[in-house]
Design an enzyme around this catalytic site. Sequence first.
Site, mmCIF file in Angstrom:
data_model
loop_
_atom_site.group_PDB
_atom_site.id
_atom_site.type_symbol
_atom_site.label_atom_id
_atom_site.label_comp_id
_atom_site.label_asym_id
_atom_site.label_seq_id
_atom_site.Cartn_x
_atom_site.Cartn_y
_atom_site.Cartn_z
ATOM 1 N N ARG A 22 -15.303 -51.977 -1.010
ATOM 2 C CA ARG A 22 -13.930 -51.714 -1.454
ATOM 3 C C ARG A 22 -13.753 -50.334 -2.054
ATOM 4 N NH1 ARG A 22 -13.837 -56.219 -5.785
ATOM 5 N NH2 ARG A 22 -15.896 -55.317 -5.953
ATOM 6 N N ARG A 52 -7.429 -22.872 -15.388
ATOM 7 C CA ARG A 52 -6.697 -23.233 -16.604
ATOM 8 C C ARG A 52 -7.588 -22.879 -17.789
ATOM 9 N NH1 ARG A 52 -2.350 -27.207 -15.859
ATOM 10 N NH2 ARG A 52 -2.364 -27.961 -13.714
ATOM 11 N N HIS A 55 -8.508 -22.554 -23.532
ATOM 12 C CA HIS A 55 -7.593 -23.015 -24.565
ATOM 13 C C HIS A 55 -8.300 -23.613 -25.778
ATOM 14 C CE1 HIS A 55 -4.855 -23.823 -20.888
ATOM 15 N NE2 HIS A 55 -4.676 -22.590 -21.315
ATOM 16 N N TYR A 122 -8.205 -36.468 -20.101
ATOM 17 C CA TYR A 122 -8.699 -35.961 -21.373
ATOM 18 C C TYR A 122 -8.492 -37.026 -22.443
ATOM 19 C CZ TYR A 122 -8.382 -30.936 -20.071
ATOM 20 O OH TYR A 122 -8.536 -29.694 -19.517
#
Length: 167
Positions: A22, A52, A55, A122
């Site tokens: 599956r 990205r 940060h 996250y």
Amino acid sequence: MINVAKVEQPILLKGKKHIDQRGFLMEVFTKKKIKFNFNRSISVFSKKNVIRGLHFQSKFAQHKIIFILKGNIKDVVVDIRKNKKSFGKVYSYDLEAGDTLIIPKGYAHGYSTFSNENMMIYFLSEDWYPKYETGIVWNDKTLGINWGIKRPIISKKDKILKNFSDL
């Protein structure tokens, strides 16, 4: 058991997939393996060739657990704790679906994407405060990070972040 609040350096955990006809099932984390109280959970989708980051929040620093749902990324974290010997050290990880990266407070975080579809979730110890969100510009010459992308897609906000030397 990993107590995220006491982690000093990033930790990579490889996921164990339980596969059958599956598809597969995989735990993200359990309290038996990882002690972590999170205030916020977000999911992120990125196209191929996106960068990205890097940060962090200047106040209300966040412990992060990042779980890769789909795709392949290069995850990069930079130690921004000025009182540590490892200040400025760059850690780089090639991550794929099923991998988990634990990032302690005091690190700038970013990543580049290599698959057409890249999805991650996250788990964050602190809420998001846009007022305190900042970062290091992706192509900072001092850090010299090889993101593995020749023509990256980068947000306007990420293009004008500070240089590492300005921290």
